[in-house]
Design an enzyme around this catalytic site. Structure first.
Site, mmCIF file in Angstrom:
data_model
loop_
_atom_site.group_PDB
_atom_site.id
_atom_site.type_symbol
_atom_site.label_atom_id
_atom_site.label_comp_id
_atom_site.label_asym_id
_atom_site.label_seq_id
_atom_site.Cartn_x
_atom_site.Cartn_y
_atom_site.Cartn_z
ATOM 1 N N ASN A 1 80.640 7.422 60.899
ATOM 2 C CA ASN A 1 81.351 8.121 59.947
ATOM 3 C C ASN A 1 82.698 7.279 59.464
ATOM 4 O OD1 ASN A 1 83.399 10.012 59.197
ATOM 5 N ND2 ASN A 1 82.365 11.757 59.784
ATOM 6 N N HIS B 1 87.692 8.042 58.159
ATOM 7 C CA HIS B 1 89.094 7.745 58.224
ATOM 8 C C HIS B 1 89.539 6.489 57.627
ATOM 9 C CE1 HIS B 1 89.700 11.774 59.615
ATOM 10 N NE2 HIS B 1 88.652 11.660 60.621
ATOM 11 N N HIS C 1 82.315 12.749 55.007
ATOM 12 C CA HIS C 1 82.469 14.035 54.634
ATOM 13 C C HIS C 1 83.169 14.435 53.539
ATOM 14 C CE1 HIS C 1 83.965 18.377 56.738
ATOM 15 N NE2 HIS C 1 83.645 18.338 55.458
ATOM 16 N N ARG D 1 85.352 16.784 51.624
ATOM 17 C CA ARG D 1 85.753 17.834 52.048
ATOM 18 C C ARG D 1 86.340 18.419 50.847
ATOM 19 N NH1 ARG D 1 87.287 18.970 57.728
ATOM 20 N NH2 ARG D 1 88.672 20.731 56.552
ATOM 21 N N ARG E 1 90.426 15.321 50.937
ATOM 22 C CA ARG E 1 91.734 14.686 51.783
ATOM 23 C C ARG E 1 91.377 13.510 52.247
ATOM 24 N NH1 ARG E 1 91.579 18.353 57.271
ATOM 25 N NH2 ARG E 1 91.903 19.986 55.526
ATOM 26 N N GLU F 1 78.160 15.052 54.757
ATOM 27 C CA GLU F 1 78.711 16.214 55.184
ATOM 28 C C GLU F 1 79.529 17.173 54.342
ATOM 29 O OE1 GLU F 1 81.299 15.387 58.659
ATOM 30 O OE2 GLU F 1 79.705 14.635 59.605
ATOM 31 N N THR G 1 86.808 19.427 61.872
ATOM 32 C CA THR G 1 85.984 20.495 62.032
ATOM 33 C C THR G 1 85.983 21.055 63.131
ATOM 34 O OG1 THR G 1 84.715 19.269 60.255
ATOM 35 C CG2 THR G 1 83.423 20.850 61.324
ATOM 36 N N GLU H 1 72.893 19.433 64.540
ATOM 37 C CA GLU H 1 73.978 18.518 64.951
ATOM 38 C C GLU H 1 74.812 19.382 66.096
ATOM 39 O OE1 GLU H 1 75.421 15.515 63.039
ATOM 40 O OE2 GLU H 1 77.282 15.301 64.027
ATOM 41 N N HIS I 1 81.400 14.355 67.429
ATOM 42 C CA HIS I 1 82.650 15.149 67.156
ATOM 43 C C HIS I 1 83.333 14.712 68.301
ATOM 44 C CE1 HIS I 1 86.266 17.228 65.632
ATOM 45 N NE2 HIS I 1 85.393 17.133 64.634
#
Ligand code: PXP
Length: 249
Positions: A12, A15, A48, A50, A54, A75, A106, A156, A199
């Site tokens: 992922n 970030h 993801h 969002r 962000r 996502e 999340t 998941e 996660h």
């Protein structure tokens, strides 16, 4: 003894975009991170998009779709806007997650059981367009059964609480959470669902989850991007892979 299938790693890259957006700059580039992740042995890239954008932006999704050799797992929340974006790009996979504007990340799984009809209708066109649809859920039996009923291909399992208990030193609660995740993985598999997990996973917490025979994919991001500061992204990912394979052996 149950044989263990290959365990895939989805990296992922959200970030990387968080760091970029902190300065409103053009770098670091999530596409470059995705390419490095591929070289380091990732099996897929997860991003993801969002509602508040962000981290990952609409442009990032476009650029990833154009540049990637690896499958993209998008996502997203179960909103009309996100459904339209998924149908426009048709990534390999979508993972439906709950989203709450105030949350830092999340926080929990989707309540599939309480919105079975709505989510069933929401995922139908995504399935028809050929995307592998995953639902991000907790370990509760009712959520797994509802996911199977509405025709999701994948669940998941949310490993955040297990990881939080680990770092809080709450060993008994951590082990209870892990046992529930193991039972959930077995139940989901028995209902014909492919099982993923993710996660909060780190080098300290990944092996216990990687050892569940039913789990086919782990999606890991925040820890890897943080670790990349100290050892580089490729090295951070290679070490995660090594630990996953060790747990699987
Ligand atoms: N899986 C899902 C469904 C997620 O929402 C996230 C966070 O975006 C992850 C995996 C990765 O979590 P982390 O960044 O904590 O590794």
């Amino acid at each position: 003894m149950q044989t263990l299938g290959k365990l895939r790693l989805g990296v992922n890259i959200d970030h990387v975009a968080t760091v970029r957006n902190a300065r409103g700059a053009a770098y670091p580039d999530p596409v470059r991170a995705a390419r490095l992740a591929e070289q380091a042995g990732a099996d897929g890239i997860t991003a993801h998009l969002r509602e508040d954008r962000r981290h990952i932006s609409d442009h990032d999704i476009e650029a990833l779709m154009a540049a990637l050799n690896l499958p993209l797992n998008l996502e997203m929340a179960a909103t009309d806007e996100m459904q339209a974006i998924a149908l426009r790009h048709v990534p390999h996979a979508v993972c439906i997650v709950p989203e709450n504007r105030q949350e830092v990340t999340t926080e929990g799984g989707l309540d599939v059981a309480r919105q079975e009809n709505r989510l069933g209708d929401f995922i139908a066109p995504l399935r028809e367009a050929g995307m592998r649809v995953s639902l991000f859920i907790g370990h509760e039996t009712e959520q797994i059964e509802a996911a199977a009923r509405i025709g999701a291909a994948v669940v998941e399992l949310h490993t955040g609480a297990y990881c939080d208990f680990h770092y809080a030193g709450e060993e008994s609660r951590r082990d209870t959470e892990l046992a529930r995740l193991a039972e959930a993985a077995a139940l989901a598999h028995s209902l014909g669902l492919e099982v993923h997990a993710g996660h909060g996973l780190t080098y300290d917490t990944v092996k216990q989850v990687a050892a569940f025979p039913e789990v086919m994919e782990l999606n890991i991001g925040h820890f890897l991007v943080g670790e990349a500061i100290f050892r580089g992204l490729e090295s951070a990912i290679s070490e995660m892979r090594r630990l996953m394979e060790e747990a699987r052996a």
